[in-house]
Design a protein around this motif. Structure first.
Motif, PDB file in Angstrom:
ATOM      1  N   LYS A  12       0.823  -1.201   0.000  1.00  0.00           N
ATOM      2  CA  LYS A  12       0.000   0.000   0.000  1.00  0.00           C
ATOM      3  C   LYS A  12       0.862   1.258   0.000  1.00  0.00           C
ATOM      4  O   LYS A  12       0.587   2.228  -0.725  1.00  0.00           O
ATOM      5  N   ILE A  13       1.903   1.237   0.831  1.00  0.00           N
ATOM      6  CA  ILE A  13       2.808   2.397   0.885  1.00  0.00           C
ATOM      7  C   ILE A  13       3.508   2.581  -0.445  1.00  0.00           C
ATOM      8  O   ILE A  13       3.608   3.692  -0.958  1.00  0.00           O
ATOM      9  N   GLN A  14       3.975   1.477  -1.042  1.00  0.00           N
ATOM     10  CA  GLN A  14       4.666   1.560  -2.336  1.00  0.00           C
ATOM     11  C   GLN A  14       3.718   2.049  -3.437  1.00  0.00           C
ATOM     12  O   GLN A  14       4.081   2.895  -4.255  1.00  0.00           O
ATOM     13  N   SER A  15       2.476   1.547  -3.449  1.00  0.00           N
ATOM     14  CA  SER A  15       1.529   2.000  -4.476  1.00  0.00           C
ATOM     15  C   SER A  15       1.176   3.473  -4.268  1.00  0.00           C
ATOM     16  O   SER A  15       1.037   4.234  -5.233  1.00  0.00           O
ATOM     17  N   TRP A  16       1.034   3.851  -2.975  1.00  0.00           N
ATOM     18  CA  TRP A  16       0.774   5.272  -2.691  1.00  0.00           C
ATOM     19  C   TRP A  16       1.927   6.132  -3.181  1.00  0.00           C
ATOM     20  O   TRP A  16       1.729   7.172  -3.821  1.00  0.00           O
ATOM     21  N   TRP A  17       3.163   5.694  -2.892  1.00  0.00           N
ATOM     22  CA  TRP A  17       4.358   6.434  -3.307  1.00  0.00           C
ATOM     23  C   TRP A  17       4.444   6.508  -4.830  1.00  0.00           C
ATOM     24  O   TRP A  17       4.700   7.575  -5.391  1.00  0.00           O
ATOM     25  N   ARG A  18       4.246   5.371  -5.521  1.00  0.00           N
ATOM     26  CA  ARG A  18       4.271   5.369  -6.990  1.00  0.00           C
ATOM     27  C   ARG A  18       3.177   6.283  -7.542  1.00  0.00           C
ATOM     28  O   ARG A  18       3.406   7.034  -8.495  1.00  0.00           O
ATOM     29  N   GLY A  19       1.986   6.246  -6.959  1.00  0.00           N
ATOM     30  CA  GLY A  19       0.883   7.129  -7.388  1.00  0.00           C
ATOM     31  C   GLY A  19       1.264   8.593  -7.222  1.00  0.00           C
ATOM     32  O   GLY A  19       1.011   9.423  -8.102  1.00  0.00           O
ATOM     33  N   ASN A  20       1.879   8.897  -6.042  1.00  0.00           N
ATOM     34  CA  ASN A  20       2.334  10.285  -5.830  1.00  0.00           C
ATOM     35  C   ASN A  20       3.388  10.676  -6.851  1.00  0.00           C
ATOM     36  O   ASN A  20       3.363  11.799  -7.391  1.00  0.00           O
ATOM     37  N   ARG A  23       1.671  11.128 -10.247  1.00  0.00           N
ATOM     38  CA  ARG A  23       0.923  12.393 -10.246  1.00  0.00           C
ATOM     39  C   ARG A  23       1.859  13.601 -10.288  1.00  0.00           C
ATOM     40  O   ARG A  23       1.612  14.570 -10.988  1.00  0.00           O
TER      41      ARG A  23
END
Length: 127
Positions: A12-20, A23
């Motif tokens: 979840k943290i990695q996907s959040w980071w990749r999403g950030n 973006r």
């Protein structure tokens, strides 16, 4: 289970980071595209203004040329009318002078030569 939760949390943290990051990258790309678009629009506006000024300059040059030609034609016509009027005035004056000199007075005279002297009799009639 603890490892599974930590893996899920890491994912979840990695996907959040990749999403950030995605973006952020997209935002930077959008900002760069916006800057380029603003520059392009300003260049187009400058080019359009230069074309407009050139067209206006050409139009004013053509208009001044037309005005000059019209002024020359009017001056030529006025000069021609003046010369015709002057010539007519000269003709009228010459005829008037001839008429007045003939009608102003009549000169009648006679002369005789006798021996060694000239006998002259002049009569001027004024009307």
């Amino acid at each position: 289970m603890d490892t599974q939760n930590s893996e899920k949390a890491a994912i979840k943290i990695q996907s959040w980071w990749r999403g950030n990051m995605v973006r952020r990258t997209l935002l930077h790309a959008a900002l760069r595209a916006w800057v380029i678009q603003c520059w392009w629009r300003s260049m187009q506006a400058k080019t359009l203004e230069q074309r407009r000024r050139l067209a206006l300059r050409l139009y004013t040059c053509q208009e001044w040329a037309v005005v000059k030609v019209q002024a020359q034609v009017r001056m030529w016509q006025a000069r021609r009318r003046f010369l015709q009027a002057r010539q007519a005035a000269c003709i009228i004056q010459s005829h008037w002078r001839c008429h007045t000199s003939q009608s102003r007075g009549l000169i009648r005279g006679r002369y005789e030569v006798k021996a060694s002297r000239l006998e002259l009799d002049i009569e001027i009639l004024l009307t």
